[in-house]
Scaffold this motif. Structure first.
Motif, PDB file in Angstrom:
ATOM      1  N   ASN A  35      47.384  10.366  39.186  1.00  0.00           N
ATOM      2  CA  ASN A  35      47.674  11.748  39.547  1.00  0.00           C
ATOM      3  C   ASN A  35      46.420  12.565  39.824  1.00  0.00           C
ATOM      4  O   ASN A  35      46.458  13.523  40.585  1.00  0.00           O
ATOM      5  N   GLY A  36      45.313  12.193  39.222  1.00  0.00           N
ATOM      6  CA  GLY A  36      44.072  12.935  39.382  1.00  0.00           C
ATOM      7  C   GLY A  36      43.440  12.819  40.766  1.00  0.00           C
ATOM      8  O   GLY A  36      42.643  13.668  41.152  1.00  0.00           O
ATOM      9  N   ILE A  37      43.804  11.767  41.506  1.00  0.00           N
ATOM     10  CA  ILE A  37      43.188  11.588  42.824  1.00  0.00           C
ATOM     11  C   ILE A  37      44.189  11.632  43.975  1.00  0.00           C
ATOM     12  O   ILE A  37      43.797  11.589  45.130  1.00  0.00           O
ATOM     13  N   MET A  38      45.472  11.733  43.667  1.00  0.00           N
ATOM     14  CA  MET A  38      46.490  11.751  44.716  1.00  0.00           C
ATOM     15  C   MET A  38      46.663  13.152  45.282  1.00  0.00           C
ATOM     16  O   MET A  38      46.547  14.145  44.572  1.00  0.00           O
ATOM     17  N   LEU A  39      46.975  13.223  46.576  1.00  0.00           N
ATOM     18  CA  LEU A  39      47.307  14.495  47.196  1.00  0.00           C
ATOM     19  C   LEU A  39      48.654  14.967  46.672  1.00  0.00           C
ATOM     20  O   LEU A  39      49.481  14.160  46.257  1.00  0.00           O
ATOM     21  N   PRO A  40      48.927  16.282  46.684  1.00  0.00           N
ATOM     22  CA  PRO A  40      50.192  16.776  46.130  1.00  0.00           C
ATOM     23  C   PRO A  40      51.417  16.467  46.983  1.00  0.00           C
ATOM     24  O   PRO A  40      52.538  16.602  46.516  1.00  0.00           O
ATOM     25  N   LEU A  41      51.214  16.045  48.232  1.00  0.00           N
ATOM     26  CA  LEU A  41      52.320  15.685  49.110  1.00  0.00           C
ATOM     27  C   LEU A  41      52.064  14.310  49.696  1.00  0.00           C
ATOM     28  O   LEU A  41      50.917  13.945  49.968  1.00  0.00           O
ATOM     29  N   ASP A  42      53.133  13.548  49.914  1.00  0.00           N
ATOM     30  CA  ASP A  42      52.967  12.242  50.524  1.00  0.00           C
ATOM     31  C   ASP A  42      52.922  12.373  52.049  1.00  0.00           C
ATOM     32  O   ASP A  42      52.927  13.482  52.590  1.00  0.00           O
ATOM     33  N   GLN A  43      52.878  11.255  52.746  1.00  0.00           N
ATOM     34  CA  GLN A  43      52.760  11.239  54.204  1.00  0.00           C
ATOM     35  C   GLN A  43      53.895  12.000  54.887  1.00  0.00           C
ATOM     36  O   GLN A  43      53.725  12.560  55.958  1.00  0.00           O
ATOM     37  N   ARG A  44      55.055  12.037  54.253  1.00  0.00           N
ATOM     38  CA  ARG A  44      56.223  12.700  54.835  1.00  0.00           C
ATOM     39  C   ARG A  44      56.309  14.174  54.480  1.00  0.00           C
ATOM     40  O   ARG A  44      57.200  14.876  54.923  1.00  0.00           O
ATOM     41  N   GLY A  45      55.406  14.647  53.616  1.00  0.00           N
ATOM     42  CA  GLY A  45      55.470  16.024  53.141  1.00  0.00           C
ATOM     43  C   GLY A  45      56.294  16.184  51.888  1.00  0.00           C
ATOM     44  O   GLY A  45      56.601  17.287  51.464  1.00  0.00           O
ATOM     45  N   LYS A  46      56.674  15.081  51.261  1.00  0.00           N
ATOM     46  CA  LYS A  46      57.445  15.121  50.014  1.00  0.00           C
ATOM     47  C   LYS A  46      56.476  15.319  48.849  1.00  0.00           C
ATOM     48  O   LYS A  46      55.366  14.798  48.854  1.00  0.00           O
ATOM     49  N   PRO A  47      56.895  16.057  47.826  1.00  0.00           N
ATOM     50  CA  PRO A  47      56.004  16.306  46.688  1.00  0.00           C
ATOM     51  C   PRO A  47      55.737  15.047  45.875  1.00  0.00           C
ATOM     52  O   PRO A  47      56.589  14.176  45.773  1.00  0.00           O
ATOM     53  N   ARG A  48      54.539  14.991  45.347  1.00  0.00           N
ATOM     54  CA  ARG A  48      54.202  13.924  44.419  1.00  0.00           C
ATOM     55  C   ARG A  48      53.392  14.527  43.289  1.00  0.00           C
ATOM     56  O   ARG A  48      52.719  15.507  43.506  1.00  0.00           O
ATOM     57  N   PRO A  49      53.460  14.017  42.097  1.00  0.00           N
ATOM     58  CA  PRO A  49      54.193  12.816  41.727  1.00  0.00           C
ATOM     59  C   PRO A  49      55.670  13.097  41.473  1.00  0.00           C
ATOM     60  O   PRO A  49      56.057  14.207  41.157  1.00  0.00           O
ATOM     61  N   ALA A  50      56.464  12.050  41.618  1.00  0.00           N
ATOM     62  CA  ALA A  50      57.873  12.070  41.237  1.00  0.00           C
ATOM     63  C   ALA A  50      58.068  10.964  40.203  1.00  0.00           C
ATOM     64  O   ALA A  50      57.320   9.992  40.185  1.00  0.00           O
ATOM     65  N   ASP A  51      59.025  11.128  39.340  1.00  0.00           N
ATOM     66  CA  ASP A  51      59.284  10.124  38.306  1.00  0.00           C
ATOM     67  C   ASP A  51      60.127   9.001  38.891  1.00  0.00           C
ATOM     68  O   ASP A  51      61.319   8.897  38.623  1.00  0.00           O
ATOM     69  N   GLY A  52      59.508   8.161  39.688  1.00  0.00           N
ATOM     70  CA  GLY A  52      60.227   7.101  40.393  1.00  0.00           C
ATOM     71  C   GLY A  52      60.847   6.051  39.506  1.00  0.00           C
ATOM     72  O   GLY A  52      61.870   5.475  39.843  1.00  0.00           O
ATOM     73  N   ASP A  53      60.247   5.784  38.361  1.00  0.00           N
ATOM     74  CA  ASP A  53      60.826   4.758  37.479  1.00  0.00           C
ATOM     75  C   ASP A  53      61.707   5.359  36.382  1.00  0.00           C
ATOM     76  O   ASP A  53      62.172   4.656  35.498  1.00  0.00           O
ATOM     77  N   MET A  54      61.926   6.675  36.463  1.00  0.00           N
ATOM     78  CA  MET A  54      62.847   7.389  35.571  1.00  0.00           C
ATOM     79  C   MET A  54      62.517   7.228  34.089  1.00  0.00           C
ATOM     80  O   MET A  54      63.404   7.173  33.243  1.00  0.00           O
ATOM     81  N   ASP A  55      61.211   7.194  33.758  1.00  0.00           N
ATOM     82  CA  ASP A  55      60.828   7.088  32.349  1.00  0.00           C
ATOM     83  C   ASP A  55      60.397   8.435  31.770  1.00  0.00           C
ATOM     84  O   ASP A  55      59.797   8.493  30.703  1.00  0.00           O
ATOM     85  N   GLU A  56      60.706   9.527  32.476  1.00  0.00           N
ATOM     86  CA  GLU A  56      60.386  10.900  32.084  1.00  0.00           C
ATOM     87  C   GLU A  56      58.899  11.194  32.121  1.00  0.00           C
ATOM     88  O   GLU A  56      58.436  12.134  31.472  1.00  0.00           O
TER      89      GLU A  56
END
Length: 93
Positions: A35-56
């Motif tokens: 999270n410290g080096i990722m941009l706040p939006l992905d290539q599509r303009g979607k926000p990141r990070p998202a809890d993709g693995d649903m572990d809260e």
């Protein structure tokens, strides 16, 4: 770096204006970023990070596209933070 197959889908327009590789829910790239080096939006303009693995614990995914659920139901990415590209309309005189 990810040292296993990220299970990328073929290049396609996946909820964005540019070609990208969607990742399935089984991809080891989900929540494997920093999270410290990722941009706040992905290539599509979607926000990141998202809890993709649903572990809260929302951790950015590796790669250009954040996993937000199956393509037909991207519930983890919200429309309020999307970036929309407006291209000028070109007409023939």
């Amino acid at each position: 770096p990810l040292r296993v197959d990220p299970q990328l889908a073929p290049l396609a327009y996946n909820a964005g204006s540019t070609l990208n590789h969607h990742i399935p829910s089984s991809s080891p790239a989900i929540d494997a970023g920093d999270n410290g080096i990722m941009l706040p939006l992905d290539q599509r303009g979607k926000p990141r990070p998202a809890d993709g693995d649903m572990d809260e614990d929302a951790v950015a995914d590796l790669g250009a596209v954040e996993y937000c659920g199956p393509l037909e139901n991207e519930t983890l990415c919200t429309l309020e933070t999307e970036i929309f590209l407006y291209l000028p309309m070109v007409t023939n005189p």
